[in-house]
Design a protein around this motif. Sequence first.
Motif, PDB file in Angstrom:
ATOM      1  N   GLY A   1       0.808  -1.217   0.000  1.00 45.03           N
ATOM      2  CA  GLY A   1       0.000   0.000   0.000  1.00 45.03           C
ATOM      3  C   GLY A   1       0.835   1.259   0.000  1.00 45.03           C
ATOM      4  O   GLY A   1       0.409   2.300   0.525  1.00 45.03           O
ATOM      5  N   ALA A   2       2.020   1.187  -0.580  1.00 46.86           N
ATOM      6  CA  ALA A   2       2.911   2.348  -0.628  1.00 46.86           C
ATOM      7  C   ALA A   2       2.244   3.475  -1.410  1.00 46.86           C
ATOM      8  O   ALA A   2       1.559   3.248  -2.407  1.00 46.86           O
ATOM      9  CB  ALA A   2       4.237   1.954  -1.271  1.00 46.86           C
ATOM     10  N   ARG A   3       2.498   4.705  -0.970  1.00 44.64           N
ATOM     11  CA  ARG A   3       1.893   5.861  -1.624  1.00 44.64           C
ATOM     12  C   ARG A   3       2.927   6.859  -2.153  1.00 44.64           C
ATOM     13  O   ARG A   3       2.677   7.544  -3.139  1.00 44.64           O
ATOM     14  CB  ARG A   3       0.957   6.581  -0.641  1.00 44.64           C
ATOM     15  CG  ARG A   3      -0.345   5.815  -0.399  1.00 44.64           C
ATOM     16  CD  ARG A   3      -1.212   5.830  -1.657  1.00 44.64           C
ATOM     17  NE  ARG A   3      -2.439   5.029  -1.524  1.00 44.64           N
ATOM     18  CZ  ARG A   3      -2.569   3.795  -1.956  1.00 44.64           C
ATOM     19  NH1 ARG A   3      -1.540   3.193  -2.556  1.00 44.64           N
ATOM     20  NH2 ARG A   3      -3.701   3.132  -1.810  1.00 44.64           N
ATOM     21  N   ARG A   4       4.078   6.967  -1.484  1.00 48.75           N
ATOM     22  CA  ARG A   4       5.118   7.906  -1.906  1.00 48.75           C
ATOM     23  C   ARG A   4       6.445   7.151  -1.914  1.00 48.75           C
ATOM     24  O   ARG A   4       6.964   6.791  -0.852  1.00 48.75           O
ATOM     25  CB  ARG A   4       5.167   9.131  -0.994  1.00 48.75           C
ATOM     26  CG  ARG A   4       3.851   9.932  -1.025  1.00 48.75           C
ATOM     27  CD  ARG A   4       3.916  11.148  -0.128  1.00 48.75           C
ATOM     28  NE  ARG A   4       4.914  12.130  -0.565  1.00 48.75           N
ATOM     29  CZ  ARG A   4       4.688  13.056  -1.501  1.00 48.75           C
ATOM     30  NH1 ARG A   4       3.513  13.106  -2.143  1.00 48.75           N
ATOM     31  NH2 ARG A   4       5.621  13.929  -1.811  1.00 48.75           N
ATOM     32  N   VAL A   5       6.956   6.911  -3.116  1.00 45.64           N
ATOM     33  CA  VAL A   5       8.049   5.962  -3.297  1.00 45.64           C
ATOM     34  C   VAL A   5       9.244   6.646  -3.952  1.00 45.64           C
ATOM     35  O   VAL A   5       9.091   7.341  -4.970  1.00 45.64           O
ATOM     36  CB  VAL A   5       7.601   4.769  -4.161  1.00 45.64           C
ATOM     37  CG1 VAL A   5       8.762   3.813  -4.421  1.00 45.64           C
ATOM     38  CG2 VAL A   5       6.444   4.044  -3.481  1.00 45.64           C
ATOM     39  N   LEU A   6      10.416   6.435  -3.392  1.00 46.83           N
ATOM     40  CA  LEU A   6      11.666   6.857  -4.024  1.00 46.83           C
ATOM     41  C   LEU A   6      12.198   5.706  -4.859  1.00 46.83           C
ATOM     42  O   LEU A   6      12.449   4.611  -4.340  1.00 46.83           O
ATOM     43  CB  LEU A   6      12.701   7.251  -2.968  1.00 46.83           C
ATOM     44  CG  LEU A   6      14.125   7.494  -3.493  1.00 46.83           C
ATOM     45  CD1 LEU A   6      14.160   8.640  -4.506  1.00 46.83           C
ATOM     46  CD2 LEU A   6      15.093   7.764  -2.338  1.00 46.83           C
ATOM     47  N   LEU A   7      12.355   5.938  -6.157  1.00 40.65           N
ATOM     48  CA  LEU A   7      12.987   4.970  -7.049  1.00 40.65           C
ATOM     49  C   LEU A   7      14.438   5.383  -7.231  1.00 40.65           C
ATOM     50  O   LEU A   7      14.741   6.334  -7.965  1.00 40.65           O
ATOM     51  CB  LEU A   7      12.283   4.927  -8.403  1.00 40.65           C
ATOM     52  CG  LEU A   7      10.840   4.421  -8.434  1.00 40.65           C
ATOM     53  CD1 LEU A   7      10.306   4.452  -9.864  1.00 40.65           C
ATOM     54  CD2 LEU A   7      10.740   3.013  -7.861  1.00 40.65           C
ATOM     55  N   ALA A   8      15.345   4.713  -6.550  1.00 44.03           N
ATOM     56  CA  ALA A   8      16.778   4.994  -6.668  1.00 44.03           C
ATOM     57  C   ALA A   8      17.376   3.950  -7.602  1.00 44.03           C
ATOM     58  O   ALA A   8      18.108   3.041  -7.185  1.00 44.03           O
ATOM     59  CB  ALA A   8      17.437   4.959  -5.299  1.00 44.03           C
ATOM     60  N   LEU A   9      17.028   4.060  -8.886  1.00 45.34           N
ATOM     61  CA  LEU A   9      17.360   3.038  -9.879  1.00 45.34           C
ATOM     62  C   LEU A   9      18.040   3.678 -11.076  1.00 45.34           C
ATOM     63  O   LEU A   9      18.080   4.894 -11.223  1.00 45.34           O
ATOM     64  CB  LEU A   9      16.078   2.349 -10.381  1.00 45.34           C
ATOM     65  CG  LEU A   9      15.072   1.875  -9.352  1.00 45.34           C
ATOM     66  CD1 LEU A   9      13.837   1.342 -10.059  1.00 45.34           C
ATOM     67  CD2 LEU A   9      15.688   0.816  -8.468  1.00 45.34           C
TER      68      LEU A   9
END
Length: 250
Positions: A129-137
Motif C-alpha cells: 500500500g505504498a503511496r510515496r516511493v523513491l525509485l533509486a534506480l
Amino acid sequence: MRPEILILGGTTEGYALAAALADHPRFTPVSSLAGRTSSPRLPAGESRIGGFGGPEGLAAWLRQRGTAAVVDCTHPFASRMGWNAATACAGLGLPLLRVERPAWRPGPEDAWDEVDEWDQAVERLAALGARRVLLALGRQDLAPFAALDRVWFLIRSVEPPEPMPPFAQAEILLARGPFSAEDERALLAGRQIDALVCKNSGGSATDAKLAVARELGVRVVMRRRPPRPATPTVATVAEALDWLARTLAD
C-alpha cells in the motif's frame, strides 16, 4: 613493454584500479566504459567507451591488443558483460578476475523485501500500500513501475529518462552520489517517502539511504544481484593488485 590489463570499469573500484595501475612499474591499464551516460568520467590511463560486440567481439579485441589479463570491475548488476568476459577469456586462456564489493545485508531493525525481478517489486509495493516511493534506480529500470497509477514516485537519476515512462504521478530528481545521511534524511522526510526501491549495489557511496530508511521506518524493496559466472573474485583493489602480481609473475 608492460603487460596490458583490461579493466571493465565504470565503478568506484574500476576507477581506483586504473589509478593504481597508471603508475605501476609492471602493468599498463586500459579501461572500458559502457557509455550509459553522455559525459562519463574518464579513468586514469587509456580508455574506450562502448560495447565490444558480444564475447566474440571482446575475444577479437583482446587477441588484437595482446591483453595479458582482464579485471571485471563492472557494476554488480551489469551481468551480461561478466558472462561475455568469462566466455572470451576462457576461449583465449586469459586470466580473469572479478572485483565485487560486498552486498548489503539487512540488520534486525531493517524492513526489507528482497526480490529478483522488478515485476516482483511492483507487486510488493502494491501489497504494501505504498503511496510515496523513491525509485533509486537506473533510468533503464523505471518502466514497470508506471503501472502503479495511484503511487507518487520520486525518480532519482543521473540523467533524465529517455523516453520517460508514462507515470501518472512522478517527479524527477537529477543527482549523482555519494549522498550524505543528512541529505538522505532531508529527502526522505521532506518528501514523506514511505517506501524505497533500489538494487543491492553494495558499497558506501549510496548506502546512507538504507541507514536513514531504517531510522525513519521506511520500507525498502531491494532487488537481489543477478547470478555471475564462477570466476576468481576479490572485494578490494588492493587484493586485485596482489592477484595480478601473483598471476602474471615473471
